[in-house]
Write an enzyme that holds these catalytic residues in place. Structure first.
Site, PDB file in Angstrom:
ATOM      1  N   GLY A  67       0.763  -0.727   0.163  1.00 27.12           N
ATOM      2  CA  GLY A  67       0.297   0.118  -0.022  1.00 27.12           C
ATOM      3  C   GLY A  67       1.345   1.125  -0.276  1.00 27.12           C
ATOM      4  O   GLY A  67       0.517   2.112  -0.265  1.00 27.12           O
ATOM      5  N   SER A  68       2.414   1.323  -0.408  1.00 29.10           N
ATOM      6  CA  SER A  68       2.583   2.559   0.088  1.00 29.10           C
ATOM      7  C   SER A  68       3.795   2.029  -1.211  1.00 29.10           C
ATOM      8  O   SER A  68       3.907   3.772  -1.645  1.00 29.10           O
ATOM      9  CB  SER A  68       4.249   2.297   1.286  1.00 29.10           C
ATOM     10  OG  SER A  68       2.968   2.561   2.705  1.00 29.10           O
ATOM     11  N   SER A 109       7.176   3.684   2.985  1.00 26.44           N
ATOM     12  CA  SER A 109       6.458   3.171   4.730  1.00 26.44           C
ATOM     13  C   SER A 109       5.418   3.547   5.469  1.00 26.44           C
ATOM     14  O   SER A 109       6.005   4.541   6.249  1.00 26.44           O
ATOM     15  CB  SER A 109       7.812   2.355   5.112  1.00 26.44           C
ATOM     16  OG  SER A 109       6.906   1.619   6.040  1.00 26.44           O
ATOM     17  N   SER A 111       3.808   2.674   7.778  1.00 25.87           N
ATOM     18  CA  SER A 111       4.576   2.480   9.219  1.00 25.87           C
ATOM     19  C   SER A 111       6.239   2.326   9.882  1.00 25.87           C
ATOM     20  O   SER A 111       5.944   2.522  11.016  1.00 25.87           O
ATOM     21  CB  SER A 111       4.159   1.155   9.901  1.00 25.87           C
ATOM     22  OG  SER A 111       5.414  -0.181   8.410  1.00 25.87           O
ATOM     23  N   THR A 114       8.532  -1.465   7.824  1.00 25.15           N
ATOM     24  CA  THR A 114       8.997  -1.919   6.400  1.00 25.15           C
ATOM     25  C   THR A 114       9.778  -2.522   6.139  1.00 25.15           C
ATOM     26  O   THR A 114      11.247  -1.536   5.635  1.00 25.15           O
ATOM     27  CB  THR A 114       7.925  -1.452   5.024  1.00 25.15           C
ATOM     28  OG1 THR A 114       6.497  -1.768   5.523  1.00 25.15           O
ATOM     29  CG2 THR A 114       8.210  -3.166   4.356  1.00 25.15           C
ATOM     30  N   ARG A 161      -2.823   1.193   3.362  1.00 26.37           N
ATOM     31  CA  ARG A 161      -3.428   0.957   1.981  1.00 26.37           C
ATOM     32  C   ARG A 161      -4.641   1.982   2.143  1.00 26.37           C
ATOM     33  O   ARG A 161      -4.593   2.542   0.352  1.00 26.37           O
ATOM     34  CB  ARG A 161      -3.945  -0.290   1.763  1.00 26.37           C
ATOM     35  CG  ARG A 161      -5.841  -1.164   2.507  1.00 26.37           C
ATOM     36  CD  ARG A 161      -5.695  -2.527   2.699  1.00 26.37           C
ATOM     37  NE  ARG A 161      -6.742  -2.869   3.093  1.00 26.37           N
ATOM     38  CZ  ARG A 161      -6.365  -3.837   4.115  1.00 26.37           C
ATOM     39  NH1 ARG A 161      -5.273  -3.577   4.908  1.00 26.37           N
ATOM     40  NH2 ARG A 161      -7.425  -4.042   4.995  1.00 26.37           N
ATOM     41  N   GLU A 245      -6.554  -7.569   0.240  1.00 21.89           N
ATOM     42  CA  GLU A 245      -6.293  -7.049   1.851  1.00 21.89           C
ATOM     43  C   GLU A 245      -7.870  -6.888   2.030  1.00 21.89           C
ATOM     44  O   GLU A 245      -8.187  -6.968   3.164  1.00 21.89           O
ATOM     45  CB  GLU A 245      -5.831  -6.061   1.400  1.00 21.89           C
ATOM     46  CG  GLU A 245      -4.178  -6.476   1.350  1.00 21.89           C
ATOM     47  CD  GLU A 245      -3.402  -5.172   1.485  1.00 21.89           C
ATOM     48  OE1 GLU A 245      -3.164  -4.869   2.582  1.00 21.89           O
ATOM     49  OE2 GLU A 245      -3.422  -4.546   0.499  1.00 21.89           O
ATOM     50  N   HIS A 261      -1.362 -11.483 -25.038  1.00 25.47           N
ATOM     51  CA  HIS A 261      -0.178 -12.424 -25.955  1.00 25.47           C
ATOM     52  C   HIS A 261       0.147 -13.808 -24.953  1.00 25.47           C
ATOM     53  O   HIS A 261       1.079 -14.759 -25.333  1.00 25.47           O
ATOM     54  CB  HIS A 261       1.621 -11.740 -26.399  1.00 25.47           C
ATOM     55  CG  HIS A 261       1.263 -10.434 -26.947  1.00 25.47           C
ATOM     56  ND1 HIS A 261       0.888 -10.670 -28.554  1.00 25.47           N
ATOM     57  CD2 HIS A 261       0.873  -9.424 -26.954  1.00 25.47           C
ATOM     58  CE1 HIS A 261       0.914  -9.561 -29.140  1.00 25.47           C
ATOM     59  NE2 HIS A 261       0.402  -8.380 -28.067  1.00 25.47           N
ATOM     60  N   LYS A 354       4.723 -10.659   8.752  1.00 29.39           N
ATOM     61  CA  LYS A 354       5.760 -10.111   9.036  1.00 29.39           C
ATOM     62  C   LYS A 354       5.790 -10.147  10.541  1.00 29.39           C
ATOM     63  O   LYS A 354       7.098 -10.551  10.508  1.00 29.39           O
ATOM     64  CB  LYS A 354       5.342  -8.509   9.222  1.00 29.39           C
ATOM     65  CG  LYS A 354       5.176  -7.838   7.757  1.00 29.39           C
ATOM     66  CD  LYS A 354       4.272  -7.245   8.101  1.00 29.39           C
ATOM     67  CE  LYS A 354       4.108  -6.331   6.643  1.00 29.39           C
ATOM     68  NZ  LYS A 354       3.784  -4.808   7.007  1.00 29.39           N
TER      69      LYS A 354
HETATM   70  C1  F6R Z   1      -1.868  -3.312   4.779  1.00 33.48           C
HETATM   71  C2  F6R Z   1      -1.243  -2.839   3.189  1.00 33.48           C
HETATM   72  C3  F6R Z   1       0.219  -3.768   2.749  1.00 33.48           C
HETATM   73  C4  F6R Z   1       1.300  -2.199   3.532  1.00 33.48           C
HETATM   74  C5  F6R Z   1       2.834  -3.523   3.374  1.00 33.48           C
HETATM   75  C6  F6R Z   1       4.129  -2.136   3.625  1.00 33.48           C
HETATM   76  O1  F6R Z   1      -3.042  -1.966   4.078  1.00 33.48           O
HETATM   77  O2  F6R Z   1      -1.721  -2.568   2.322  1.00 33.48           O
HETATM   78  O3  F6R Z   1       0.545  -3.334   1.717  1.00 33.48           O
HETATM   79  O4  F6R Z   1       1.763  -1.714   2.945  1.00 33.48           O
HETATM   80  O5  F6R Z   1       2.749  -4.821   3.939  1.00 33.48           O
HETATM   81  O6  F6R Z   1       3.504  -1.807   5.163  1.00 33.48           O
HETATM   82  P1  F6R Z   1       3.979   0.198   5.287  1.00 33.48           P
HETATM   83  O7  F6R Z   1       2.782   0.562   4.535  1.00 33.48           O
HETATM   84  O8  F6R Z   1       3.645   0.289   6.203  1.00 33.48           O
HETATM   85  O9  F6R Z   1       5.286   0.163   4.614  1.00 33.48           O
END
Ligand code: F6R
Length: 360
Positions: A67-68, A109, A111, A114, A161, A245, A261, A354
């Site tokens: 999502g980032s 990111s 959070s 990541t 996301r 998700e 293709h 994770k």
């Molecule tokens: C959760 C989501 C995930 C996170 C990914 C990376 O809502 O969309 O795809 O975006 O796991 O985590 P962040 O975004 O915190 O770096």
């Protein structure tokens, strides 16, 4: 919109705010509906965080995951032909080998925790590349503050996301600041107002036969396969990931002309394996031959698709067109979750993975 082949079983369930709220205690729907406000707030946040222009002749790399990362891909689509330097998205533990001190690396990111993105942040530092960070905090913000790297601060409390508008705007603005494309600030602002109208048209207060609700009903009980082309390619991927998700079900995406293709052949056996539906994301500015391909592909696979839809971006500017179909896909994914009776918020398997990885 067309319904090809055998129709998907529609449910009679209502998609009102109250009905959705019953499965959506963390109000993911509210975060989708707030997309126009997020666009405006993001502009303000970038402006307050970054005071300088950099000229990075080697272009921009957006490093992030899930999502980032999608914000970088959508921003690149919205920039389209106006990009004057490479804009590259990396979803990996490392940066492209051509990254130099003349490259801007935007580490995105939500959070700030990541591991792939943290690794890219460190690689960018080791290579002497210019860095910017967009995050709510975590180790990424800590390291950036210690290194004097600019941080675009995001509001907390979202699923990563759901911060897609923030990530798009951050990538667009950083692209402009490092000379990879024009400044689209006023276009983003205008897009926010126009998107408000689409929120009303496709949101939960719209009639039960609105496009977004009908689509969700048509896709329910099927595995959607979403196709984009050019500007809509990253949007197709966004649909896939949001349906994965939020609705917790398989969904796949691909792009034209490439899928003509290879993937098209797979449809020959689709109906004998399961219920697959096709969604084609069209755009007013798509290559005329791509439009021909969409027509023909839809026709050729119709007999094997549980349902088939052709949707078009709305709006004038590229940014508005990109966001229009992101909004539609995000809403459809929440409506699908409601029809399936699943909570769109938590993503247990992502969290579990994770956590398990952190133990190794
Ligand atoms: C959760 C989501 C995930 C996170 C990914 C990376 O809502 O969309 O795809 O975006 O796991 O985590 P962040 O975004 O915190 O770096």
């Amino acid at each position: 919109m067309s319904d090809g082949g055998a129709t998907a079983a529609p449910t009679a369930e209502e998609l009102s705010r109250a009905a959705i709220a019953r499965v959506d205690p963390s109000n993911q729907l509210g975060d989708v509906l707030a997309l126009p406000e997020h666009l405006r707030d993001a502009l303000w946040r970038v402006e307050s965080a970054i005071m300088q222009d950099w000229d990075t002749t080697a272009g921009l790399v957006v490093a992030g995951m899930g999502g980032s990362a999608i914000g970088g891909a959508l921003a690149r689509a919205a920039m389209g032909d106006h990009a004057s330097r490479p804009i590259f998205v990396t979803r990996a533990y490392g940066l492209p080998p051509w990254t130099t001190p003349d490259t801007m690396v935007l580490c995105a990111s939500y959070s700030g925790e990541t591991e792939e993105t943290l690794a890219c942040y460190e690689s960018a530092g080791a290579l002497g590349a210019k860095r910017t960070v967009v995050t709510t905090g975590g180790r990424l913000a800590e390291m950036a503050r210690a290194d004097g790297v600019p941080v675009i601060p995001l509001p907390g409390g979202f699923q990563p996301r759901a911060a897609v508008a923030y990530m798009i705007v951050a990538a667009l603005e950083v692209a402009a600041l490092c000379g990879a494309g024009p400044r689209l600030t006023s276009e983003i602002d205008v897009a926010a107002s126009h998107i408000e109208q689409l929120v009303a048209e496709w949101g939960p207060d719209a009639p039960e036969d609105s496009l977004a609700k009908e689509l969700a009903r048509g896709l329910n009980g099927t595995t959607p396969v979403v196709a984009g082309a050019g500007l809509t390619s990253p949007i197709a991927y966004r649909w896939k990931t949001q349906i994965n998700e939020n609705a917790k079900q398989p969904c796949f995406s691909n792009e034209l002309p490439e899928l003509d293709h290879n993937e098209i052949s797979g449809w020959e056996g689709a109906a004998s394996i399961g219920r697959f539906s096709a969604v084609f994301l069209d755009d007013s500015d798509a290559h005329p031959r791509v439009k021909e391909r969409m027509d023909l592909t839809e026709r050729l696979i119709a007999g094997n698709a549980a349902a088939s839809y052709r949707l078009e971006t709305r709006g004038q500017t590229a940014i508005e067109r990109v966001i229009s179909l992101v909004l539609l896909g995000d809403l459809v994914s929440i409506y699908l979750a409601a029809l399936r009776g699943v909570d769109p918020g938590p993503v247990h398997l992502i969290d579990e993975l994770k956590a398990a990885l952190a133990q190794r």
